[in-house]
Design a protein around this motif. Structure first.
Motif, PDB file in Angstrom:
ATOM      1  N   ILE A   1     -38.379 106.596  45.772  1.00 21.62           N
ATOM      2  CA  ILE A   1     -37.110 106.643  45.597  1.00 21.62           C
ATOM      3  C   ILE A   1     -37.109 107.888  44.336  1.00 21.62           C
ATOM      4  N   ALA A   2     -37.773 108.066  43.345  1.00 17.54           N
ATOM      5  CA  ALA A   2     -38.014 108.884  42.316  1.00 17.54           C
ATOM      6  C   ALA A   2     -37.428 109.837  42.867  1.00 17.54           C
ATOM      7  N   LEU A   3     -38.367 110.354  43.886  1.00 17.43           N
ATOM      8  CA  LEU A   3     -38.992 111.879  44.368  1.00 17.43           C
ATOM      9  C   LEU A   3     -37.452 112.083  44.583  1.00 17.43           C
ATOM     10  N   ILE A   4     -36.649 111.618  45.696  1.00 18.48           N
ATOM     11  CA  ILE A   4     -35.233 111.643  46.538  1.00 18.48           C
ATOM     12  C   ILE A   4     -34.667 111.987  45.435  1.00 18.48           C
ATOM     13  N   SER A   5     -34.368 111.156  44.075  1.00 21.90           N
ATOM     14  CA  SER A   5     -33.112 111.814  43.236  1.00 21.90           C
ATOM     15  C   SER A   5     -33.903 112.987  42.414  1.00 21.90           C
ATOM     16  N   GLY A   6     -35.064 113.089  42.364  1.00 23.08           N
ATOM     17  CA  GLY A   6     -34.978 114.137  41.481  1.00 23.08           C
ATOM     18  C   GLY A   6     -35.253 115.649  42.512  1.00 23.08           C
ATOM     19  N   LEU A   7     -35.420 115.357  43.447  1.00 22.86           N
ATOM     20  CA  LEU A   7     -34.813 116.104  44.892  1.00 22.86           C
ATOM     21  C   LEU A   7     -33.407 116.449  44.550  1.00 22.86           C
ATOM     22  N   ARG A   8     -32.937 115.497  44.021  1.00 24.75           N
ATOM     23  CA  ARG A   8     -31.278 115.911  44.473  1.00 24.75           C
ATOM     24  C   ARG A   8     -31.066 116.725  42.978  1.00 24.75           C
ATOM     25  N   PHE A   9     -31.237 115.706  42.450  1.00 22.11           N
ATOM     26  CA  PHE A   9     -31.219 116.379  40.435  1.00 22.11           C
ATOM     27  C   PHE A   9     -31.173 117.708  40.757  1.00 22.11           C
ATOM     28  N   TRP A  10     -31.926 118.420  41.202  1.00 25.02           N
ATOM     29  CA  TRP A  10     -32.024 119.689  41.114  1.00 25.02           C
ATOM     30  C   TRP A  10     -31.796 120.124  42.048  1.00 25.02           C
ATOM     31  N   THR A  11     -31.068 119.986  42.553  1.00 24.10           N
ATOM     32  CA  THR A  11     -30.437 121.074  43.994  1.00 24.10           C
ATOM     33  C   THR A  11     -29.300 121.165  43.575  1.00 24.10           C
ATOM     34  N   TYR A  12     -28.709 120.195  42.993  1.00 26.01           N
ATOM     35  CA  TYR A  12     -27.420 120.196  42.293  1.00 26.01           C
ATOM     36  C   TYR A  12     -27.474 121.577  41.036  1.00 26.01           C
ATOM     37  N   VAL A  13     -28.705 121.267  40.498  1.00 24.80           N
ATOM     38  CA  VAL A  13     -28.873 121.705  39.337  1.00 24.80           C
ATOM     39  C   VAL A  13     -29.135 123.561  39.335  1.00 24.80           C
ATOM     40  N   GLY A  14     -29.993 123.738  40.798  1.00 24.82           N
ATOM     41  CA  GLY A  14     -29.952 125.123  41.270  1.00 24.82           C
ATOM     42  C   GLY A  14     -28.858 125.263  42.171  1.00 24.82           C
ATOM     43  N   ILE A  15     -27.498 124.791  42.715  1.00 22.37           N
ATOM     44  CA  ILE A  15     -26.100 125.441  42.645  1.00 22.37           C
ATOM     45  C   ILE A  15     -25.774 125.798  41.586  1.00 22.37           C
ATOM     46  N   GLU A  16     -25.645 124.843  40.952  1.00 19.02           N
ATOM     47  CA  GLU A  16     -24.903 125.067  39.303  1.00 19.02           C
ATOM     48  C   GLU A  16     -24.814 126.175  38.738  1.00 19.02           C
ATOM     49  N   ARG A  17     -26.511 126.292  39.101  1.00 19.77           N
ATOM     50  CA  ARG A  17     -26.764 127.642  38.383  1.00 19.77           C
ATOM     51  C   ARG A  17     -27.233 129.347  38.768  1.00 19.77           C
ATOM     52  N   VAL A  18     -26.803 128.784  39.825  1.00 20.33           N
ATOM     53  CA  VAL A  18     -26.274 130.060  40.551  1.00 20.33           C
ATOM     54  C   VAL A  18     -25.714 130.736  40.531  1.00 20.33           C
ATOM     55  N   LYS A  19     -24.427 129.363  40.143  1.00 25.05           N
ATOM     56  CA  LYS A  19     -22.733 129.439  40.554  1.00 25.05           C
ATOM     57  C   LYS A  19     -22.850 130.207  39.132  1.00 25.05           C
ATOM     58  N   ALA A  20     -23.204 129.645  37.966  1.00 24.72           N
ATOM     59  CA  ALA A  20     -23.055 129.890  36.961  1.00 24.72           C
ATOM     60  C   ALA A  20     -23.393 131.684  36.716  1.00 24.72           C
ATOM     61  N   TRP A  21     -24.174 132.448  36.827  1.00 30.28           N
ATOM     62  CA  TRP A  21     -25.334 133.285  37.392  1.00 30.28           C
ATOM     63  C   TRP A  21     -23.911 134.666  37.789  1.00 30.28           C
ATOM     64  N   TRP A  22     -23.327 133.908  39.172  1.00 24.88           N
ATOM     65  CA  TRP A  22     -22.521 134.372  39.885  1.00 24.88           C
ATOM     66  C   TRP A  22     -21.477 134.796  38.588  1.00 24.88           C
ATOM     67  N   ASN A  23     -20.881 133.932  38.149  1.00 22.02           N
ATOM     68  CA  ASN A  23     -19.866 133.811  37.818  1.00 22.02           C
ATOM     69  C   ASN A  23     -20.115 134.457  35.802  1.00 22.02           C
ATOM     70  N   SER A  24     -21.668 134.733  35.706  1.00 20.77           N
ATOM     71  CA  SER A  24     -21.793 135.515  34.440  1.00 20.77           C
ATOM     72  C   SER A  24     -21.171 134.153  33.756  1.00 20.77           C
ATOM     73  N   ALA A  25     -21.115 133.265  33.815  1.00 22.04           N
ATOM     74  CA  ALA A  25     -20.424 131.776  33.160  1.00 22.04           C
ATOM     75  C   ALA A  25     -22.367 131.332  32.257  1.00 22.04           C
ATOM     76  N   GLU A  26     -21.921 129.932  31.690  1.00 20.62           N
ATOM     77  CA  GLU A  26     -23.097 129.766  31.552  1.00 20.62           C
ATOM     78  C   GLU A  26     -23.676 128.169  31.805  1.00 20.62           C
ATOM     79  N   SER A  27     -24.673 127.933  31.802  1.00 21.08           N
ATOM     80  CA  SER A  27     -25.005 127.110  33.100  1.00 21.08           C
ATOM     81  C   SER A  27     -24.221 125.746  32.109  1.00 21.08           C
ATOM     82  N   PRO A  28     -24.386 124.831  33.024  1.00 19.65           N
ATOM     83  CA  PRO A  28     -24.034 123.875  32.628  1.00 19.65           C
ATOM     84  C   PRO A  28     -25.082 122.428  31.940  1.00 19.65           C
ATOM     85  N   ILE A  29     -26.223 122.905  32.392  1.00 23.00           N
ATOM     86  CA  ILE A  29     -27.000 121.951  31.600  1.00 23.00           C
ATOM     87  C   ILE A  29     -28.198 122.600  32.048  1.00 23.00           C
TER      88      ILE A  29
END
Ligand SMILES: Cc1cc2nc3c(=O)[nH]c(=O)nc-3n(C[C@H](O)[C@H](O)[C@H](O)COP(=O)(O)OP(=O)(O)OC[C@H]3O[C@@H](n4cnc5c(N)ncnc54)[C@H](O)[C@@H]3O)c2cc1C
Length: 439
Positions: free
Chosen positions: A411-439
Motif C-alpha cells: 500500500i505504501a509503495l502504491i501511494s508513493g508511486l502515485r504521489f511521485w507520478t503527480y509530482v513528475g507531471i506537475e514539474r514537467v508542466k512547470a518547466w514547460w510554462n517556465s513556472a515555479e513547481s508547486p512542490i
C-alpha cells in the motif's frame, strides 16, 4: 517586515469565517495589504489548550518573514529528524532544520499580530502601520448562512449568530473567506460531497514537562525530532521539544511533545471515542481529561510490549491526560465560488494526515495567495489553480507518508508511486510554462 503599499482604490471589505491559524494568517496578510478585515469565530478568545506541538514548514517561515514584526522567538529549533531503534541505535533520517512550537504559542502570536490581543503569551500589543486596513475579531459568533446579493454590486450577505445574546445579525462583504476548518460551512454549501475519510488510525497526543525526565532523555529529544517505528504493529511514535507554559523557551520550562499513532478498527475506534466523563461518543477528537483511563493504559502497555526504547517509555509513562484525534483526510476539487467572491482555504479546503506537518504550511501558502488575489496580482482562476495544485500534491504526500508508517509495504509503495507520478507531471508542466513547481 515588508507590508505591501496600501492602495485605497482597491481596498475591499473581507469577512473571514474561522479565527484559527488559517483565518488569522489570511486576516493578517489582508490587513497588511490595506483591506478591511473581520474575522468571525464561534469559539471564545481563550482557546482551550491543544497541549500539542506543531512543526512549522518552510512556507510558514516565508509567511512570517513578511507578516511577523515581533522580535522574540516562539519556536524551538532542531537540526534533524532521527530514528531510534529498539536496540538503542540512533540514525539520522533527514538533516533538515525544523522550527517547532505549540499550537497555543502560534495562535496567540497570530492574535497579537492581527488584532493586538493581550494574552499571557503577549502582554503588550505591537503597533500597527498606517497602511494597515481596519480589523475586527469577533469571538463567540457563528456564521449560519451566506448569500450572494446580485442586486447590490455582487456583494455577499452573512447571517451571524451571537452565541452570547442569541441574536442574529446581517453582515456584508466584498469577499468571504471560508477558513472554517474540516467541517466547513462553506464547503458543505458548495461541495457537499467532499467529506472526511477515516484513514484507519488515530493519534494520541500528550506533553511532559522536561524537568520530569532524565538528563539523557531530555538531551536526546531537545536537539532532534525522534521517531520510533514499531514494525510488527505498523505503528510509530514521535517525540520533540516545544515551548512550555505561556510559550516559555527557557531550559527547564519547556515541554516534551509525545505523539503515538495506532491503527484502529471501527470497533476499537468506537470504544476510544466514548467520553470518560459522560459516556457520549465524540466524532473526531476526545479532549484531554476525557479519554478513558483503561483505554490509554492498554495503548501504553501495548507500546511497551513492542520493545519501545527506554527514552520513549520514560516519556509515555509520564503523559497525563492525553487527547486523541481521529486521522482523516480529504481534498476539495474547487476552491473559488460565486465568481471568485467566496474562497475556501486551510483545512476547510483540504485536510492532510499530520505526518508531513503541512497543514500550517497550507494555511500560510493559501493566505499569501489570497493577498495576491485581493491585490489584483493574480486572477480568481489563477488563485484557484495555484491553491488546488498545492493542496492536492500535499494531500497525496500525506497519504503516502501515512501509509508508509501505518500500512503494509505494498500500500505504501502504491501511494508513493502515485504521489511521485503527480509530482513528475506537475514539474514537467512547470518547466514547460517556465513556472515555479508547486512542490
Ligand atoms: C493538535 C494539533 C496539532 C497539529 N500539528 C500540526 C503540525 O505539526 N504541523 C502542521 O502543519 N499542522 C498541524 N496541525 C494542523 C494545523 O493546526 C492546521 O492545519 C491549521 O491550523 C489550519 O487549520 P484551520 O485554521 O484551517 O482550521 P481549524 O483550526 O479547524 O479552524 C477552523 C476555525 O473555524 C471556526 N468555525 C468553524 N465553523 C464556523 C462558523 N460557522 N462560524 C464561525 N466560526 C467557525 C472553528 O471554531 C475554528 O476555530 C495540527 C492541528 C492540531 C489541532
Amino acid at each position: 517586515m515588508a507590508s505591501p503599499t496600501r492602495n485605497d482604490s482597491t481596498c475591499c471589505d473581507v469577512i473571514i469565517i474561522g479565527g484559527s491559524l488559517a483565518g488569522l494568517m489570511c486576516g493578517l496578510a489582508a490587513k497588511h495589504a490595506g483591506h478591511n478585515v473581520q474575522i468571525i469565530e464561534q469559539s471564545s478568545n481563550a482557546r482551550q489548550s491543544h497541549r500539542a506541538g506543531i512543526g512549522l514548514a518552510p512556507y510558514v517561515n516565508a509567511f512570517l518573514e513578511h507578516h511577523d514584526c515581533l522580535v522574540n522567538s516562539f519556536t524551538h529549533h532542531t537540526t534533524n529528524l532521527k530514528t531510534l531503534k529498539s536496540n538503542g541505535a540512533l540514525q539520522v533520517f533527514s538533516s533538515q532544520k525544523r522550527s517547532l512550537t505549540s499550537w497555543d504559542a502560534f495562535y496567540y502570536r497570530l492574535r497579537s499580530l492581527y488584532d493586538g490581543h493581550i494574552s499571557p503569551y503577549y502582554p503588550t500589543a505591537p503597533s500597527s502601520a498606517e497602511t494597515d486596513g481596519s480589523i475586527i475579531y469577533k469571538p463567540r459568533n457563528q456564521v449560519l448562512e451566506i448569500t450572494r446579493l446580485r442586486e447590490h454590486d455582487s456583494s455577499l450577505s452573512l447571517d451571524v449568530l451571537d452565541l452570547d445574546t442569541g441574536k442574529t445579525s446581517e453582515l456584508r462583504a466584498d469577499y468571504v473567506i471560508g477558513a472554517d476548518g474540516p467541517d466547513s460551512l462553506i464547503r458543505a454549501k458548495y461541495l457537499p460531497d467532499v467529506q472526511r475519510q477515516y484513514a484507519g488510525y488515530v493519534v494520541w497526543r500528550g506533553v511532559v514537562p522536561e524537568g520530569q525526565v532524565s538528563d539523557f532523555t531530555r538531551e536526546l529529544f531537545s536537539h532532534s525530532i525522534v521517531v520510533h517505528i514499531m514494525k510488527q504493529e505498523r505503528t510509530h511514535c514521535v517525540v520533540y521539544m516545544i515551548p512550555g507554559v505561556n510559550g516559555s523557551l527557557k531550559p527547564g520550562e519547556r515541554l516534551l511533545n509525545f505523539i503515538l499513532y495506532t491503527n484502529e478498527t471501527p470497533e476499537t475506534l468506537n470504544d476510544i471515542l466514548v467520553d470518560a466523563i459522560d459516556g457520549h461518543r465524540h466524532h473526531n477528537t476526545v479532549p484531554a481529561g476525557q479519554v478513558k483511563d483503561e483505554i490509554w493504559s492498554k495503548r501504553v502497555e501495548r507500546a511497551e510490549l513492542n520493545a519501545l526504547p527506554a527514552p520513549f517509555q520514560e516519556v509515555i509513562g509520564k503523559v497525563k491526560q492525553p487527547f486523541v484525534q481521529v486521522i482523516a483526510d480529504f481534498c476539495s476539487p474547487s476552491a473559488a465560488f460565486e465568481d471568485g467572491k467566496v474562497l475556501l482555504i486551510g483545512d476547510a479546503l483540504a485536510l492532510f494526515r499530520p505526518h508531513a506537518a503541512a497543514g500550517s504550511a497550507q494555511a500560510a501558502f493559501h493566505s499569501l495567495a489570497v493577498s495576491d488575489y485581493l491585490n489584483g496580482k493574480i486572477s480568481a482562476q489563477q488563485w484557484e489553480e495555484k491553491v488546488l495544485k498545492f493542496s492536492f500534491l500535499h494531500w497525496q504526500q500525506s497519504i503516502w507518508w501515512g501509509n508508509w508508517y501505518q500500512k503494509n509495504i505494498a500500500i505504501a509503495l502504491i501511494s508513493g508511486l502515485r504521489f511521485w507520478t503527480y509530482v513528475g507531471i506537475e514539474r514537467v508542466k512547470a518547466w514547460w510554462n517556465s513556472a515555479e513547481s508547486p512542490i
